[in-house]
Design a protein around this motif. Structure first.
Motif, PDB file in Angstrom:
ATOM      1  N   ALA A  22       0.997  -1.116  -0.006  1.00  0.00           N
ATOM      2  CA  ALA A  22      -0.086   0.189   0.043  1.00  0.00           C
ATOM      3  C   ALA A  22       0.985   1.228  -0.082  1.00  0.00           C
ATOM      4  N   LEU A  23       1.401   1.561  -1.240  1.00  0.00           N
ATOM      5  CA  LEU A  23       2.435   2.680  -1.456  1.00  0.00           C
ATOM      6  C   LEU A  23       1.631   3.994  -1.806  1.00  0.00           C
ATOM      7  N   ALA A  24       1.694   5.023  -1.038  1.00  0.00           N
ATOM      8  CA  ALA A  24       0.993   6.148  -1.736  1.00  0.00           C
ATOM      9  C   ALA A  24       2.033   7.181  -2.235  1.00  0.00           C
ATOM     10  N   VAL A  25       3.057   6.818  -2.375  1.00  0.00           N
ATOM     11  CA  VAL A  25       4.502   7.585  -2.903  1.00  0.00           C
ATOM     12  C   VAL A  25       5.047   6.977  -4.019  1.00  0.00           C
ATOM     13  N   ASP A  26       5.671   7.645  -4.841  1.00  0.00           N
ATOM     14  CA  ASP A  26       6.487   7.132  -6.033  1.00  0.00           C
ATOM     15  C   ASP A  26       8.056   6.913  -5.564  1.00  0.00           C
ATOM     16  N   ALA A  27       8.432   8.092  -4.710  1.00  0.00           N
ATOM     17  CA  ALA A  27       9.850   7.800  -3.984  1.00  0.00           C
ATOM     18  C   ALA A  27       9.725   8.245  -2.570  1.00  0.00           C
ATOM     19  N   LEU A  28      10.963   7.757  -1.955  1.00  0.00           N
ATOM     20  CA  LEU A  28      11.038   7.987  -0.375  1.00  0.00           C
ATOM     21  C   LEU A  28      12.337   8.502  -0.535  1.00  0.00           C
ATOM     22  N   PRO A  29      12.705   9.474   0.713  1.00  0.00           N
ATOM     23  CA  PRO A  29      13.963   9.563   0.921  1.00  0.00           C
ATOM     24  C   PRO A  29      14.950   8.442   1.382  1.00  0.00           C
ATOM     25  N   LYS A  30      16.088   8.309   1.391  1.00  0.00           N
ATOM     26  CA  LYS A  30      17.114   7.368   1.665  1.00  0.00           C
ATOM     27  C   LYS A  30      16.954   6.725   3.052  1.00  0.00           C
ATOM     28  N   PRO A  31      16.829   7.614   3.900  1.00  0.00           N
ATOM     29  CA  PRO A  31      16.621   7.072   5.336  1.00  0.00           C
ATOM     30  C   PRO A  31      15.271   6.393   5.502  1.00  0.00           C
ATOM     31  N   ALA A  32      14.348   6.679   4.741  1.00  0.00           N
ATOM     32  CA  ALA A  32      13.141   5.990   4.747  1.00  0.00           C
ATOM     33  C   ALA A  32      13.173   4.635   4.110  1.00  0.00           C
ATOM     34  N   VAL A  33      13.948   4.680   3.284  1.00  0.00           N
ATOM     35  CA  VAL A  33      14.087   3.411   2.156  1.00  0.00           C
ATOM     36  C   VAL A  33      14.763   2.372   3.285  1.00  0.00           C
ATOM     37  N   LYS A  34      15.735   2.842   3.929  1.00  0.00           N
ATOM     38  CA  LYS A  34      16.470   2.025   4.812  1.00  0.00           C
ATOM     39  C   LYS A  34      15.629   1.437   5.784  1.00  0.00           C
ATOM     40  N   VAL A  35      14.687   2.168   6.595  1.00  0.00           N
ATOM     41  CA  VAL A  35      13.735   1.811   7.423  1.00  0.00           C
ATOM     42  C   VAL A  35      12.936   0.735   6.906  1.00  0.00           C
ATOM     43  N   LEU A  58       9.881 -10.641   7.876  1.00  0.00           N
ATOM     44  CA  LEU A  58      10.055 -11.859   7.209  1.00  0.00           C
ATOM     45  C   LEU A  58      10.894 -12.808   8.072  1.00  0.00           C
ATOM     46  N   ASP A  59      11.442 -12.484   9.055  1.00  0.00           N
ATOM     47  CA  ASP A  59      12.319 -13.213   9.977  1.00  0.00           C
ATOM     48  C   ASP A  59      11.269 -13.515  11.131  1.00  0.00           C
ATOM     49  N   ALA A  60      10.346 -12.664  11.386  1.00  0.00           N
ATOM     50  CA  ALA A  60       9.308 -13.029  12.343  1.00  0.00           C
ATOM     51  C   ALA A  60       8.523 -14.317  11.942  1.00  0.00           C
ATOM     52  N   LEU A  61       8.157 -14.338  10.651  1.00  0.00           N
ATOM     53  CA  LEU A  61       7.226 -15.303  10.369  1.00  0.00           C
ATOM     54  C   LEU A  61       7.774 -16.712   9.910  1.00  0.00           C
ATOM     55  N   VAL A  62       8.156 -17.273  11.055  1.00  0.00           N
ATOM     56  CA  VAL A  62       8.994 -18.373  10.938  1.00  0.00           C
ATOM     57  C   VAL A  62       8.142 -19.690  10.312  1.00  0.00           C
ATOM     58  N   ARG A  63       6.860 -19.351  10.532  1.00  0.00           N
ATOM     59  CA  ARG A  63       5.893 -20.713   9.668  1.00  0.00           C
ATOM     60  C   ARG A  63       5.173 -19.940   8.706  1.00  0.00           C
ATOM     61  N   GLY A  64       5.710 -18.865   8.011  1.00  0.00           N
ATOM     62  CA  GLY A  64       4.886 -18.222   6.977  1.00  0.00           C
ATOM     63  C   GLY A  64       3.870 -17.579   7.397  1.00  0.00           C
ATOM     64  N   GLY A  65       3.285 -16.740   6.502  1.00  0.00           N
ATOM     65  CA  GLY A  65       2.220 -15.706   6.710  1.00  0.00           C
ATOM     66  C   GLY A  65       2.124 -14.569   5.814  1.00  0.00           C
ATOM     67  N   THR A  66       1.736 -13.439   6.145  1.00  0.00           N
ATOM     68  CA  THR A  66       1.436 -12.271   5.482  1.00  0.00           C
ATOM     69  C   THR A  66       2.064 -11.138   5.930  1.00  0.00           C
ATOM     70  N   LEU A  67       2.697 -10.192   4.848  1.00  0.00           N
ATOM     71  CA  LEU A  67       3.659  -9.263   5.355  1.00  0.00           C
ATOM     72  C   LEU A  67       2.992  -8.023   4.528  1.00  0.00           C
ATOM     73  N   ASP A  68       2.375  -7.143   5.292  1.00  0.00           N
ATOM     74  CA  ASP A  68       1.782  -5.844   4.702  1.00  0.00           C
ATOM     75  C   ASP A  68       2.707  -4.782   5.079  1.00  0.00           C
ATOM     76  N   ILE A  69       2.816  -3.970   3.755  1.00  0.00           N
ATOM     77  CA  ILE A  69       3.701  -2.867   3.633  1.00  0.00           C
ATOM     78  C   ILE A  69       3.278  -1.834   3.239  1.00  0.00           C
ATOM     79  N   GLY A  70       3.217  -0.435   4.250  1.00  0.00           N
ATOM     80  CA  GLY A  70       2.514   0.745   3.496  1.00  0.00           C
ATOM     81  C   GLY A  70       3.661   1.855   3.965  1.00  0.00           C
ATOM     82  N   ALA A  71       3.317   2.869   2.746  1.00  0.00           N
ATOM     83  CA  ALA A  71       4.285   4.208   2.954  1.00  0.00           C
ATOM     84  C   ALA A  71       3.552   5.214   2.399  1.00  0.00           C
ATOM     85  N   GLU A  72       3.800   6.302   3.062  1.00  0.00           N
ATOM     86  CA  GLU A  72       2.909   7.550   2.754  1.00  0.00           C
ATOM     87  C   GLU A  72       3.745   8.953   3.266  1.00  0.00           C
ATOM     88  N   ARG A  73       3.333  10.069   2.708  1.00  0.00           N
ATOM     89  CA  ARG A  73       3.936  11.197   3.136  1.00  0.00           C
ATOM     90  C   ARG A  73       2.849  11.992   3.651  1.00  0.00           C
TER      91      ARG A  73
END
Length: 214
Positions: free
Chosen positions: A103-116, A125-140
């Motif tokens: 769920a990305l509401a931006v086309d680009a992010l500052p480099k620090p935000a990308v690292k985060v 991903l490390d937390a999902l030792v038995r698999g599951g769903t990873l939801d990722i969102g970013a906005e300004r």
């Protein structure tokens, strides 16, 4: 951060990189040895498939480290979201049994935000030792980049020391290859005047960041 702390953090990040690459690179070495000795065509094909998988995993991890810890992303201050998205999707494919929703509401992010975002995604991903769903969102919003990553699955695993590192409350002797990335994120948030948050339950881990820009 003083010079000694900076050297320690760099050393632990290098240890993390070596640890994560040891398995796929070792598999490449073993596969080449088997291929050199194997004469059965079917087994040789199997060796080649394993070599291809190990090479792909190694390349994906290197791309992750380049963006998550290095100075990649070109000479500008921002990175197009397609680049980190491709890296995370590739890591999730290697992890297997993990579905990624964006769920990305931006086309680009500052480099620090990308690292985060990248490091949050890896923690998820490390937390999902038995698999599951990873939801990722970013906005300004209001001049700040907001990042949210939610990992949902059975028996979510998250080391408390990583949480303390994100909060900036890690003991002086607590910095390790396991906590170095979280410690780096805490420094990024501090330098920008932002903050990091996390919540964990048995079946979910939510990681959030607010990073003012400029």
């Amino acid at each position: 951060m003083n010079d000694n702390d900076a050297v320690t953090l760099a050393s632990q990040l290098c240890s993390r990189l070596c640890h994560d690459l040891l398995s796929p690179v070792g598999a490449l070495s073993n596969g080449l040895e088997l291929l050199a000795e194997e004469e059965d065509p079917e087994m040789r094909q199997r060796c080649l498939e394993l070599l291809e998988a190990s090479a792909r995993t190694s390349a994906n991890k290197l791309k992750f480290f380049r963006l998550a810890f290095g100075a990649a992303g070109g000479f500008g201050d921002r990175v197009g979201v397609d680049e980190p998205k491709a890296v995370i999707d590739a890591l999730a494919q290697d992890a297997k049994r993990v579905e990624v929703n964006w769920a990305l509401a931006v086309d680009a992010l500052p480099k620090p935000a990308v690292k985060v975002m990248l490091n949050f995604a890896q923690m998820g991903l490390d937390a999902l030792v038995r698999g599951g769903t990873l939801d990722i969102g970013a906005e300004r919003r209001d001049g700040a980049s907001e990042i949210v990553v939610r990992a949902t699955g059975a028996k979510v695993a998250f080391d408390d020391s990583i949480g303390r590192a994100l909060e900036g409350s890690l003991p002086e002797d607590g910095l390790s290859g396991r906590t170095a990335a979280a410690h780096m994120l805490a420094l990024i948030a501090e330098q920008s005047g932002g903050n990091l948050q996390y919540q964990k339950s048995e079946d979910a881990l939510v990681l959030g960041a607010m990073l003012p820009e400029g």
